[in-house]
Scaffold this motif. Structure first.
Motif, short mmCIF file in Angstrom:
data_model
loop_
_atom_site.label_atom_id
_atom_site.label_comp_id
_atom_site.label_asym_id
_atom_site.label_seq_id
_atom_site.Cartn_x
_atom_site.Cartn_y
_atom_site.Cartn_z
N MET A 1 -12.67 8.23 -5.62
CA MET A 1 -11.28 8.35 -5.25
C MET A 1 -10.40 8.31 -6.50
SD MET A 1 -10.65 6.33 -1.73
CE MET A 1 -11.50 6.81 -0.26
N GLU A 2 -9.13 8.61 -6.30
CA GLU A 2 -8.20 8.64 -7.41
C GLU A 2 -7.93 7.23 -7.94
OE1 GLU A 2 -5.63 12.30 -5.49
OE2 GLU A 2 -4.90 10.26 -5.40
N GLU A 3 -7.62 7.15 -9.20
CA GLU A 3 -7.20 5.88 -9.77
C GLU A 3 -5.84 5.51 -9.18
OE1 GLU A 3 -10.50 4.89 -11.69
OE2 GLU A 3 -8.67 3.69 -11.83
N SER A 4 -5.64 4.22 -8.93
CA SER A 4 -4.36 3.75 -8.43
C SER A 4 -3.29 3.99 -9.48
CB SER A 4 -4.44 2.26 -8.09
OG SER A 4 -3.17 1.80 -7.67
N THR A 5 -2.17 4.53 -9.03
CA THR A 5 -1.08 4.82 -9.96
C THR A 5 -0.08 3.68 -10.04
OG1 THR A 5 0.19 5.87 -8.21
CG2 THR A 5 -1.28 7.28 -9.49
N GLY A 6 -0.31 2.66 -9.22
CA GLY A 6 0.64 1.55 -9.16
C GLY A 6 1.69 1.79 -8.09
N LYS A 7 1.81 3.03 -7.59
CA LYS A 7 2.75 3.33 -6.51
C LYS A 7 2.09 3.02 -5.18
CE LYS A 7 5.09 7.00 -9.08
NZ LYS A 7 5.47 8.43 -9.09
N THR A 8 2.89 2.59 -4.22
CA THR A 8 2.36 2.22 -2.93
C THR A 8 2.65 3.30 -1.90
OG1 THR A 8 2.68 -0.12 -3.43
CG2 THR A 8 2.38 0.46 -1.14
N ASN A 9 1.63 3.76 -1.20
CA ASN A 9 1.80 4.69 -0.10
C ASN A 9 2.30 3.89 1.10
OD1 ASN A 9 1.28 6.39 2.17
ND2 ASN A 9 -0.16 7.55 0.91
N LYS A 10 3.34 4.36 1.76
CA LYS A 10 3.93 3.58 2.85
C LYS A 10 3.05 3.53 4.10
CE LYS A 10 8.73 4.33 1.40
NZ LYS A 10 10.06 4.91 1.76
N LYS A 11 2.04 4.37 4.16
CA LYS A 11 1.17 4.37 5.33
C LYS A 11 0.34 3.11 5.40
CE LYS A 11 0.84 9.37 6.10
NZ LYS A 11 -0.07 10.54 6.19
N LYS A 12 0.21 2.57 6.62
CA LYS A 12 -0.55 1.33 6.84
C LYS A 12 -1.94 1.68 7.35
CE LYS A 12 0.66 -2.68 7.55
NZ LYS A 12 0.59 -3.95 6.79
N VAL A 13 -2.95 1.21 6.62
CA VAL A 13 -4.35 1.40 7.03
C VAL A 13 -4.90 0.04 7.46
CG1 VAL A 13 -6.67 2.03 6.28
CG2 VAL A 13 -4.71 3.36 5.49
N ILE A 14 -5.42 -0.01 8.68
CA ILE A 14 -6.03 -1.24 9.19
C ILE A 14 -7.55 -1.03 9.21
CG2 ILE A 14 -6.28 -2.84 11.13
CD1 ILE A 14 -3.54 -2.93 9.82
N VAL A 15 -8.25 -1.86 8.47
CA VAL A 15 -9.71 -1.83 8.45
C VAL A 15 -10.20 -2.96 9.36
CG1 VAL A 15 -11.79 -2.06 7.05
CG2 VAL A 15 -9.75 -0.94 6.09
N VAL A 16 -10.98 -2.60 10.37
CA VAL A 16 -11.52 -3.60 11.30
C VAL A 16 -12.97 -3.85 10.94
CG1 VAL A 16 -11.96 -4.19 13.71
CG2 VAL A 16 -9.93 -2.85 13.10
N GLY A 17 -13.25 -5.08 10.54
CA GLY A 17 -14.60 -5.45 10.11
C GLY A 17 -14.62 -5.80 8.63
N GLY A 18 -15.03 -7.03 8.33
CA GLY A 18 -15.05 -7.48 6.95
C GLY A 18 -16.43 -7.55 6.36
N GLY A 19 -17.36 -6.76 6.91
CA GLY A 19 -18.70 -6.69 6.34
C GLY A 19 -18.71 -5.81 5.10
N LEU A 20 -19.88 -5.30 4.76
CA LEU A 20 -20.03 -4.55 3.52
C LEU A 20 -19.16 -3.30 3.47
CD1 LEU A 20 -23.90 -4.85 3.18
CD2 LEU A 20 -22.18 -6.10 1.86
N VAL A 21 -19.25 -2.47 4.52
CA VAL A 21 -18.52 -1.19 4.50
C VAL A 21 -17.02 -1.43 4.68
CG1 VAL A 21 -18.25 1.04 5.66
CG2 VAL A 21 -20.53 0.10 5.30
N GLY A 22 -16.65 -2.42 5.51
CA GLY A 22 -15.23 -2.72 5.69
C GLY A 22 -14.59 -3.21 4.41
#
Length: 472
Positions: A1-22
């Motif tokens: 993936m792209e390197e973080s530019t320090g700017k925040t995308n306003k879209k909210k991503v919810i990841v369900v599951g805190g295992g390895l892939v989450g």
């Protein structure tokens, strides 16, 4: 993936599951600048006194390493793993025979599941646009609006809206339940008739009880035991066996009799007393293979990891395939400029055939590991494949090499393997036929003197008769 530019995308991503892939997905999306929240139903594994869940050792290979590399974690995790260069086959008579995984320098890594999970969660927390929420159980979510409802451990509820919901909550996914209510969603699950049980082989005088840089296998045709090394100098031994065989063993003495019959060299290494107690600590655990399609609902939700494609553990690709999901999704985000409406269907189109292929390969590899490795033909073919790969590295590539040491798409690796297998078998058959014809031609052109063969044959016969005759 792209390197973080320090700017925040306003879209909210919810990841369900805190295992390895989450946890890895939280890193991937945070690195892109999305606002990320991760919700896990269990407590924080980093603070838990007892880590709950599966504990089969993990084999980290190329696909998984590439995913870790993209979030700057590869070197750290590799340093915490133990390289395994070959399978070490343990015969009933105690003989040990190595079968290399690939070319010199190629290896897979034995890594600790719990430690890897902790490291990924800690990495996710380093992103300022990421929040981790533990003890939050998903109660409901709406694909139309992205509204999600979670129950906290104190009984209170929390609601949150998501632009994208990423279901990484395992084989029995709560996110996937909504998919099952929709038309044209295909789903299947298969429990294999074999279970698994873990045993521990302790160090001897502070050192590994066996050679550490191998995945040890005791293949016994209808069942098998494997052992993977750990950093604390122990081996985690996993016995895979039909459930009805587990059920036949009801006493400590029967455990020892069973091991004496099938795994005699392991008894002094694990210990008689440990075997008698550890065998009954937990019953044999079930293994399930899950396939579904598609992996998305409109532009709101996508499944990854075991939630999308739980596989049996016999190819060592469950985690690696789940980690590669993150890479593939990121590649498609790049191609389609983060447009979820275009990205999600494309992800399903690309990823479903590959995940179904590795699910089938994992089933096949159990037969290979517990039975085929005993076959002289199998070992011969391994040598032939590796030799041809050495001569023609771009034309002939062993299946295991494609799956484990490259990012060749799983379904394309299977197609290529089937083609190669057909070509090589025909070549071997043609070679054998040519050798027979050549020998026949030489015999016809230069017939041997039969009289010279008669005397030695009569002498041999007389000796056989003498050996078989009763002694007085």
């Amino acid at each position: 993936m792209e390197e973080s530019t320090g700017k925040t995308n306003k879209k909210k991503v919810i990841v369900v599951g805190g295992g390895l892939v989450g946890a890895l997905n939280a890193c991937f999306f945070a690195k892109r600048g999305f606002n990320v929240e991760l919700f896990e139903s269990r407590e924080d594994i980093r603070q838990a006194k007892v880590a709950k869940g599966r504990s089969i050792n993990l084999a980290l290979s190329h696909r998984g390493r590439q995913a870790l590399k993209q979030v700057g974690m590869e070197d750290k995790i590799v340093s915490q793993g133990i390289p395994m260069n070959s399978r070490m086959i343990h015969s009933l008579n105690g003989k040990q025979s190595p079968i290399p995984y690939g070319k010199k320098g190629q290896f897979i890594l034995s890594v600790d599941r719990a430690n890897l999970n902790k490291e990924l969660l800690t990495k996710a927390e380093t992103y300022p646009n990421t929040k981790l929420n533990f003890d939050h159980k998903l109660l409901d979510w709406r694909a139309e609006t992205g509204l999600m409802t979670f129950a906290r451990s104190d009984g209170s509820k929390e609601q949150i809206n998501a632009d994208l919901i990423v279901g990484c909550d395992g084989a029995f996914s709560a996110i996937r339940k909504q998919f099952l209510r929709r038309s044209r969603f295909d789903y299947s699950q298969t429990y294999i008739p074999h279970g698994y049980m873990e045993l521990t082989m302790p160090p001897i005088d502070g050192e590994f009880a066996m050679k550490p840089n191998y995945l040890h296998i005791w293949p016994r045709n209808t069942f098998m035991m494997i052992a993977l090394p750990n950093l604390d100098k122990t081996f985690t031994c996993t016995l895979f066996m039909p459930f009805d065989e587990f059920d036949k063993i009801t006493t400590g003495d029967e455990v020892i009799d069973f091991f004496q019959k099938y795994f005699p060299d392991a008894i002094p290494l694990i210990g008689v007393d440990a075997l008698k107690t550890d065998y009954f600590r937990l019953p044999g655990q079930a293994m399930v293979s899950i396939k579904c399609s598609p992996y998305h609902i409109e532009d709101k939700c996508v499944l990854m990891g075991d939630a999308a494609h739980a596989v049996v553990p016999f190819y060592g690709q469950g985690m690696n395939a789940g980690f590669e999901d993150c890479i593939v999704f990121g590649e498609i985000l790049d191609q389609l400029n983060n447009d979820f409406r275009a990205v999600l269907p494309e992800y399903s189109r690309v990823r479903v055939p590959d995940d179904h292929a590795i699910a089938d390969l994992a089933m096949y590899n159990y037969i290979e590991m517990r039975a085929h490795v005993n076959s002289k033909w199998f070992i011969f073919r391994k040598h032939v494949d590796n030799f041809l790969h050495l001569l023609m590295p771009k034309t002939i590539v062993p299946l295991y090499t494609m799956v484990t040491f490259s990012r060749t798409r799983y379904h394309k690796a299977v197609d290529r393997w089937l083609w190669q297998d057909k070509v090589i078998n025909r070549g071997l058959l043609s070679g054998a036929a040519a050798a027979v014809l050549g020998a026949s031609y030489l015999l016809i052109k230069n017939p041997p003197d039969i009289s010279k063969l008669i005397s030695p044959a009569e002498t041999m016969w007389d000796r056989l008769v003498a050996l078989c005759s009763p002694r007085h």
